[in-house]
Design a protein around this motif. Structure first.
Motif, mmCIF file in Angstrom:
data_model
loop_
_atom_site.group_PDB
_atom_site.id
_atom_site.type_symbol
_atom_site.label_atom_id
_atom_site.label_comp_id
_atom_site.label_asym_id
_atom_site.label_seq_id
_atom_site.Cartn_x
_atom_site.Cartn_y
_atom_site.Cartn_z
ATOM 1 N N LEU A 1 7.524 -12.039 -1.609
ATOM 2 C CA LEU A 1 6.552 -11.008 -1.984
ATOM 3 C C LEU A 1 6.374 -10.957 -3.505
ATOM 4 C CD1 LEU A 1 4.899 -8.362 -0.974
ATOM 5 C CD2 LEU A 1 6.865 -7.151 -1.860
ATOM 6 N N LYS A 2 7.504 -10.964 -4.193
ATOM 7 C CA LYS A 2 7.460 -10.921 -5.669
ATOM 8 C C LYS A 2 6.692 -12.106 -6.228
ATOM 9 C CE LYS A 2 11.289 -8.412 -7.719
ATOM 10 N NZ LYS A 2 12.655 -8.447 -7.217
ATOM 11 N N ASP A 3 6.945 -13.276 -5.651
ATOM 12 C CA ASP A 3 6.303 -14.486 -6.159
ATOM 13 C C ASP A 3 4.801 -14.494 -5.863
ATOM 14 O OD1 ASP A 3 8.706 -15.251 -7.177
ATOM 15 O OD2 ASP A 3 9.155 -16.738 -5.622
ATOM 16 N N ILE A 4 4.427 -14.019 -4.683
ATOM 17 C CA ILE A 4 2.989 -13.963 -4.360
ATOM 18 C C ILE A 4 2.291 -13.023 -5.348
ATOM 19 C CG2 ILE A 4 1.266 -13.208 -2.671
ATOM 20 C CD1 ILE A 4 3.258 -14.004 -0.455
ATOM 21 N N ASN A 5 2.865 -11.823 -5.518
ATOM 22 C CA ASN A 5 2.235 -10.859 -6.421
ATOM 23 C C ASN A 5 2.349 -11.299 -7.884
ATOM 24 O OD1 ASN A 5 1.529 -9.398 -4.216
ATOM 25 N ND2 ASN A 5 3.055 -7.791 -4.476
ATOM 26 N N GLY A 6 3.455 -11.974 -8.193
ATOM 27 C CA GLY A 6 3.663 -12.462 -9.560
ATOM 28 C C GLY A 6 2.668 -13.538 -9.956
ATOM 29 N N SER A 7 2.067 -14.197 -8.952
ATOM 30 C CA SER A 7 1.084 -15.255 -9.246
ATOM 31 C C SER A 7 -0.164 -14.670 -9.894
ATOM 32 C CB SER A 7 0.677 -15.969 -7.948
ATOM 33 O OG SER A 7 -0.169 -15.125 -7.173
ATOM 34 N N GLY A 8 -0.381 -13.373 -9.693
ATOM 35 C CA GLY A 8 -1.581 -12.738 -10.243
ATOM 36 C C GLY A 8 -2.827 -13.065 -9.438
ATOM 37 N N ARG A 9 -2.680 -13.917 -8.419
ATOM 38 C CA ARG A 9 -3.841 -14.313 -7.605
ATOM 39 C C ARG A 9 -4.055 -13.369 -6.432
ATOM 40 N NH1 ARG A 9 -7.763 -16.930 -9.411
ATOM 41 N NH2 ARG A 9 -8.223 -18.054 -7.479
ATOM 42 N N PHE A 10 -2.952 -12.831 -5.897
ATOM 43 C CA PHE A 10 -3.038 -11.967 -4.729
ATOM 44 C C PHE A 10 -2.183 -10.734 -4.927
ATOM 45 C CE2 PHE A 10 -4.372 -15.995 -3.116
ATOM 46 C CZ PHE A 10 -5.399 -15.667 -2.255
ATOM 47 N N PHE A 11 -2.534 -9.688 -4.205
ATOM 48 C CA PHE A 11 -1.653 -8.530 -4.163
ATOM 49 C C PHE A 11 -1.430 -8.182 -2.697
ATOM 50 C CE2 PHE A 11 -0.061 -4.242 -4.610
ATOM 51 C CZ PHE A 11 0.775 -4.367 -5.713
ATOM 52 N N VAL A 12 -0.163 -8.289 -2.265
ATOM 53 C CA VAL A 12 0.179 -7.989 -0.876
ATOM 54 C C VAL A 12 1.275 -6.930 -0.876
ATOM 55 C CG1 VAL A 12 -0.405 -10.375 -0.270
ATOM 56 C CG2 VAL A 12 1.976 -9.752 -0.562
ATOM 57 N N SER A 13 1.592 -6.383 0.310
ATOM 58 C CA SER A 13 2.616 -5.341 0.372
ATOM 59 C C SER A 13 3.638 -5.718 1.444
ATOM 60 C CB SER A 13 1.983 -3.980 0.635
ATOM 61 O OG SER A 13 1.279 -3.980 1.861
ATOM 62 N N SER A 14 4.545 -4.817 1.700
ATOM 63 C CA SER A 14 5.621 -5.132 2.648
ATOM 64 C C SER A 14 5.883 -3.926 3.542
ATOM 65 C CB SER A 14 6.891 -5.501 1.887
ATOM 66 O OG SER A 14 7.439 -4.343 1.291
ATOM 67 N N THR A 15 6.690 -4.148 4.549
ATOM 68 C CA THR A 15 7.127 -3.045 5.396
ATOM 69 C C THR A 15 8.513 -3.396 5.917
ATOM 70 O OG1 THR A 15 6.512 -1.610 7.239
ATOM 71 C CG2 THR A 15 6.062 -3.961 7.518
ATOM 72 N N ARG A 16 9.053 -2.541 6.760
ATOM 73 C CA ARG A 16 10.326 -2.863 7.410
ATOM 74 C C ARG A 16 10.095 -2.896 8.905
ATOM 75 N NH1 ARG A 16 13.890 -2.632 3.350
ATOM 76 N NH2 ARG A 16 15.620 -3.329 4.649
ATOM 77 N N LEU A 17 10.528 -3.977 9.542
ATOM 78 C CA LEU A 17 10.470 -4.073 10.996
ATOM 79 C C LEU A 17 11.862 -4.444 11.470
ATOM 80 C CD1 LEU A 17 7.052 -5.965 11.350
ATOM 81 C CD2 LEU A 17 7.483 -3.532 11.740
ATOM 82 N N ASP A 18 12.335 -3.742 12.515
ATOM 83 C CA ASP A 18 13.727 -3.923 12.962
ATOM 84 C C ASP A 18 14.683 -3.730 11.794
ATOM 85 O OD1 ASP A 18 13.088 -4.516 15.563
ATOM 86 O OD2 ASP A 18 12.940 -6.678 15.179
ATOM 87 N N GLY A 19 14.323 -2.854 10.872
ATOM 88 C CA GLY A 19 15.175 -2.591 9.717
ATOM 89 C C GLY A 19 15.149 -3.686 8.669
ATOM 90 N N LYS A 20 14.334 -4.723 8.888
ATOM 91 C CA LYS A 20 14.338 -5.844 7.936
ATOM 92 C C LYS A 20 13.060 -5.908 7.117
ATOM 93 C CE LYS A 20 16.586 -8.822 11.099
ATOM 94 N NZ LYS A 20 16.434 -10.057 11.808
ATOM 95 N N PHE A 21 13.238 -6.284 5.862
ATOM 96 C CA PHE A 21 12.124 -6.428 4.931
ATOM 97 C C PHE A 21 11.133 -7.465 5.466
ATOM 98 C CE2 PHE A 21 9.872 -7.854 1.203
ATOM 99 C CZ PHE A 21 9.829 -6.747 0.360
ATOM 100 N N THR A 22 9.871 -7.094 5.505
ATOM 101 C CA THR A 22 8.849 -7.959 6.100
ATOM 102 C C THR A 22 7.616 -7.968 5.199
ATOM 103 O OG1 THR A 22 9.660 -7.269 8.274
ATOM 104 C CG2 THR A 22 7.495 -8.323 8.213
ATOM 105 N N VAL A 23 7.100 -9.143 4.927
ATOM 106 C CA VAL A 23 5.880 -9.245 4.126
ATOM 107 C C VAL A 23 4.692 -8.911 5.026
ATOM 108 C CG1 VAL A 23 4.499 -10.727 2.615
ATOM 109 C CG2 VAL A 23 6.973 -11.060 2.764
#
Ligand SMILES: *Cc1c(COP(=O)(O)O)cnc(C)c1O
Length: 446
Positions: free
Chosen positions: A398-420
């Motif tokens: 997630l950090k790398d995608i957003n760090g590219s400056g090309r895209f902005f995406v978010s995340s959530t938690r599913l089954d307690g796990k970090f999910t893009v």
């Protein structure tokens, strides 16, 4: 001084329009997010300022942001903000008609009402149905919950209980809190393996709660969950609600607009049986923020829950046969929100919206399919135009995608796990943008 002459007005409008044109043309190349630090504006001076200078300050402030209007914004729920809607807003604010009571601008209220009627028809709601434009689904949900309580409990009853799932949007809990229900009156029904409400479990909980003296009155089915886009079994929830005499609220903040498409209509099966539907045109009709709607099966119930009067309103005529929107929601003075929905629907035609939504469904399917082919990427089940997945190190991804400056995406938690999480929903997002983000993930190495 406060009423500039025509020449000045035209000049100001030209300056602002030129700014907006540059902004819109720049969106394709604009960075997906730009860091910024809040800079404080000096307090307003006694003497007049220069529009060009003030516009430059605004431009700098607006540029230091997540580019929510751009084609590479795939976070939360993208909504580019249709230009036609912006123009409608300009017209609505320039004419500044009062539409809280129909008699002061009946034809404008009729325009707004025609959009509400079209929306009710889209969900096959019967004669007597109606609704109101709100600032968003949170406020629509607050009014829905209040109406459900008035209708099913008569007055406030601290034993009233509400049935949701862990995927239900927090606006339901917020509305319950504001209306005075204790947190334990919100009953979280378990979900099946596909993160949909387990309706059998809901039935069991309702039965048990009644035995314990509680008063089940409201069940919320989500038509497009925020984290996953997944739709609850709305038809089964409707059947349960009918059997148990509960108010059935469908949260279609994100998903309701897909009712315009064949695929969406099939996925949302059962939504037409809801007592109320929350829907955000500022999500899936591509409109600017601040545009939500509440539709209700029985407008009289919405009115009964919100109507109030005052001596200072005695001159107003309530006999137009049109809705007096001040009676259908908490606001007395309100923006004329209907125009920013009415103008785009008429100007572009409904087919343009259906095609855009179909395109987004295709793009999300393409995104899901392609991500599945990438080594080290695990794609999880999702619905409509939301796509969720994990990598070997999802937080880094997630950090790398957003760090590219090309895209902005978010995340959530599913089954307690970090999910893009990505959502394809902007009217400006097309195949080339989705292919670019797929490529970015394909080339990513933890
Ligand atoms: C966005 C959202 C809401 C809240 O809507 P606002 O317009 O932000 O108030 C409610 N429910 C769902 C499912 C949502 O996605």
């Amino acid at each position: 001084m406060l009423q500039p002459d025509r020449e000045t007005r035209v000049e100001w409008t030209k300056t602002v329009t030129a700014f907006v044109e540059d902004f819109i043309e720049g969106l394709e190349a604009a960075p997906a997010s730009s860091p910024g630090t809040a800079f404080l504006s000096p307090p307003p001076a006694e003497t007049p300022g220069e529009l060009a200078e003030l516009l430059a300050t605004f431009g700098t402030a607006a540029s230091q942001a997540v580019e929510t209007a751009g084609p590479r914004y795939l976070a939360y729920f993208p909504s580019g903000g249709l230009y036609s809607s912006v123009l409608a807003e300009f017209l609505a604010q320039a004419t500044n008609r009062y539409t809280g009571v129909a008699s002061t601008a009946p034809a404008l209220v009729a325009l707004e009402h025609s959009v509400i009627r079209w929306m009710c028809d889209l969900f096959d709601l019967p004669d007597g149905s109606g609704g109101i434009f709100t600032t968003g689904a949170s406020l629509a949900t607050l009014s829905a919950l209040h109406t459900a309580r008035q209708d099913r409990l008569g007055a406030h009853d601290p034993n009233g209980t509400i049935y949701v799932t862990a995927q239900t949007h927090h606006c339901v809990a917020k509305a319950a809190h504001i209306t005075g229900f204790a947190p334990e009156r919100i009953r979280v029904v378990p979900m099946d393996a596909h993160l949909r409400m387990d309706v059998g479990q809901a039935q069991a909980m309702i039965t048990e709660d009644r035995v314990n003296g509680l008063k089940p009155f409201l069940i919320v089915g989500t038509a497009g969950a925020t984290s996953t886009g997944i739709v609850d079994p709305l038809n089964d929830i409707a059947t349960l609600a009918a059997r148990e005499d509960l108010w059935f609220h469908a949260d279609g903040a994100y998903g309701a607009a897909f009712q315009l498409t064949d695929r969406g209509r099939a996925t949302l099966d059962g939504i037409t049986r809801a007592d109320s539907i929350a829907w955000d045109p500022h999500k899936s009709l591509f409109l600017p923020f601040g545009t939500g709607v509440l539709l209700v099966r029985d407008e009289a119930k919405l009115r009964a829950a919100h109507v109030a009067d005052g001596d200072y309103l005695q001159d107003l005529d309530h006999g137009t046969g049109l809705p007096d929107y001040a009676d259908l929601g908490p606001e007395l003075t309100r923006e004329y929100r209907g125009l920013r929905v009415w103008l785009p629907l008429h100007l572009h035609g409904v087919a343009a919206f259906r095609e855009a939504l179909d395109e987004k469904l295709d793009l999300a399917r393409h995104l899901r399919t392609e991500l599945t082919t990438i080594d080290g990427i695990e794609v999880l089940p999702s619905g409509l135009t939301v796509v969720v997945f994990r990598g070997t190190d999802s937080e880094r991804l997630l950090k790398d995608i957003n760090g590219s400056g090309r895209f902005f995406v978010s995340s959530t938690r599913l089954d307690g796990k970090f999910t893009v999480r990505m959502c394809v929903l902007s009217h400006r997002t097309h195949r080339e943008h989705v292919d670019e983000v797929i490529d970015l993930v394909r080339r990513w190495r933890a």
